[in-house]
Design a protein around this motif. Structure first.
Motif, short mmCIF file in Angstrom:
data_model
loop_
_atom_site.label_atom_id
_atom_site.label_comp_id
_atom_site.label_asym_id
_atom_site.label_seq_id
_atom_site.Cartn_x
_atom_site.Cartn_y
_atom_site.Cartn_z
N ARG A 53 25.76 -20.95 27.28
CA ARG A 53 25.85 -19.68 28.00
C ARG A 53 27.30 -19.28 28.15
NH1 ARG A 53 27.18 -20.44 33.50
NH2 ARG A 53 26.84 -22.60 34.13
N LEU A 54 27.53 -17.99 28.18
CA LEU A 54 28.86 -17.44 28.40
C LEU A 54 29.29 -17.76 29.82
CD1 LEU A 54 31.13 -15.51 27.30
CD2 LEU A 54 29.85 -13.66 28.44
N LYS A 55 30.49 -18.30 29.96
CA LYS A 55 31.01 -18.55 31.29
C LYS A 55 32.52 -18.60 31.26
CE LYS A 55 30.27 -23.54 30.97
NZ LYS A 55 29.63 -24.70 31.58
N SER A 64 33.16 -12.60 35.51
CA SER A 64 34.44 -11.98 35.17
C SER A 64 34.37 -11.15 33.88
CB SER A 64 35.53 -13.05 35.03
OG SER A 64 35.23 -13.91 33.94
N PHE A 65 33.28 -11.26 33.14
CA PHE A 65 33.15 -10.54 31.87
C PHE A 65 32.56 -9.15 32.12
CE2 PHE A 65 33.13 -14.98 30.79
CZ PHE A 65 33.96 -15.04 29.67
N ARG A 66 33.01 -8.18 31.32
CA ARG A 66 32.50 -6.82 31.41
C ARG A 66 32.13 -6.31 30.03
NH1 ARG A 66 32.22 -8.50 35.66
NH2 ARG A 66 32.83 -7.62 37.65
N ILE A 67 31.36 -5.23 30.01
CA ILE A 67 30.87 -4.65 28.78
C ILE A 67 30.90 -3.13 28.91
CG2 ILE A 67 28.44 -4.66 29.45
CD1 ILE A 67 27.86 -5.80 26.59
N PHE A 68 30.97 -2.43 27.80
CA PHE A 68 31.01 -0.96 27.78
C PHE A 68 32.15 -0.41 28.63
CE2 PHE A 68 26.45 -1.78 26.85
CZ PHE A 68 26.39 -1.17 25.60
N GLU A 69 33.21 -1.19 28.79
CA GLU A 69 34.38 -0.78 29.58
C GLU A 69 33.97 -0.27 30.96
OE1 GLU A 69 37.10 1.71 27.39
OE2 GLU A 69 36.66 0.65 25.53
N ASP A 70 33.00 -0.95 31.56
CA ASP A 70 32.46 -0.55 32.86
C ASP A 70 32.66 -1.72 33.83
OD1 ASP A 70 30.83 0.00 35.08
OD2 ASP A 70 29.33 1.02 33.86
N TRP A 72 31.57 -2.19 36.66
CA TRP A 72 30.40 -2.46 37.49
C TRP A 72 29.28 -3.14 36.73
CZ3 TRP A 72 30.49 -1.90 42.69
CH2 TRP A 72 31.59 -1.24 43.21
N LEU A 73 29.43 -3.30 35.42
CA LEU A 73 28.39 -3.94 34.60
C LEU A 73 28.66 -5.44 34.46
CD1 LEU A 73 27.63 -1.51 31.64
CD2 LEU A 73 26.06 -2.24 33.43
N LEU A 74 27.74 -6.25 34.91
CA LEU A 74 27.82 -7.69 34.72
C LEU A 74 27.14 -8.08 33.41
CD1 LEU A 74 26.98 -9.26 38.20
CD2 LEU A 74 29.22 -8.82 37.20
N VAL A 75 27.61 -9.17 32.84
CA VAL A 75 27.11 -9.67 31.57
C VAL A 75 26.51 -11.06 31.78
CG1 VAL A 75 27.84 -10.48 29.29
CG2 VAL A 75 28.89 -8.44 30.29
N ASN A 76 25.36 -11.28 31.20
CA ASN A 76 24.78 -12.61 31.11
C ASN A 76 24.42 -12.82 29.65
OD1 ASN A 76 23.54 -15.08 31.58
ND2 ASN A 76 21.57 -14.11 31.97
N MET A 77 24.95 -13.85 29.04
CA MET A 77 24.68 -14.09 27.62
C MET A 77 24.46 -15.58 27.42
SD MET A 77 26.74 -12.66 24.29
CE MET A 77 28.32 -13.30 24.75
#
Length: 165
Positions: A53-55, A64-70, A72-77
């Motif tokens: 998993r991403l951490k 601490s990771f973000r997506i779509f340059e937002d 407020w968006l959290l990422v779980n991968m």
């Protein structure tokens, strides 16, 4: 589309899901979510079929990771051996208990927030790759290149890779 029980033959299943926060992570409203991160991540790490998993190594989570340059968006991968292994974890009681509270912490998004795709065994997807797969799913719907949690897509043939369509 095939039965989910088919072996991956050199591939593993990557998944991304995103969520837009209603308030900052350190707000009282998000305290329950933050408190649940460690136990849910530990359950994932120990789940049969879990691979990676991403951490962020400093926090042991992906907040601490973000997506779509937002911001407020959290990422779980994460990466799993099979579709069944991922499903077993997603619908496990501990994870479902957290999912039942998601509306308390996250905005409802009209577009797809979860995407799955096959990766060569041992490779680890990047956030940029995951974003591209999610964009593809949003634009084209389910394809072998990018599909949803409820979709059943066979892994590529040995030595092959799915290309965007």
């Amino acid at each position: 589309m095939v039965n989910r029980t088919r072996e991956a033959h050199g591939f593993e299943l990557a998944e991304l899901n995103i969520a837009r926060l209603l308030e900052p992570l350190d707000s009282p409203r998000l305290a329950g979510f933050v408190a649940g991160l460690e136990p849910v991540n530990a359950a994932a790490d120990a789940a049969p079929g879990f691979v990676w998993r991403l951490k962020d190594e400093s926090t042991a989570d992906a907040t601490s990771f973000r997506i779509f340059e937002d911001d407020w968006l959290l990422v779980n991968m994460s990466v799993w051996t099979t579709h069944e292994a991922l499903h077993a974890f997603v619908y496990d009681e501990l994870h479902r208990a957290v999912l039942r509270q998601r509306r308390d912490w996250f905005e409802h998004l009209a577009e797809a927030v979860t995407v799955l795709w096959w990766v060569p065994a041992g490779s680890r997807p990047t956030v940029a790759e995951a974003q591209e797969r999610l964009e593809h799913l949003r634009k084209h719907g389910t394809t072998p290149y990018a599909f949803g949690l409820r979709d059943t897509v066979a892994p590529p043939a040995p030595g092959a890779d799915y290309a965007p369509q």
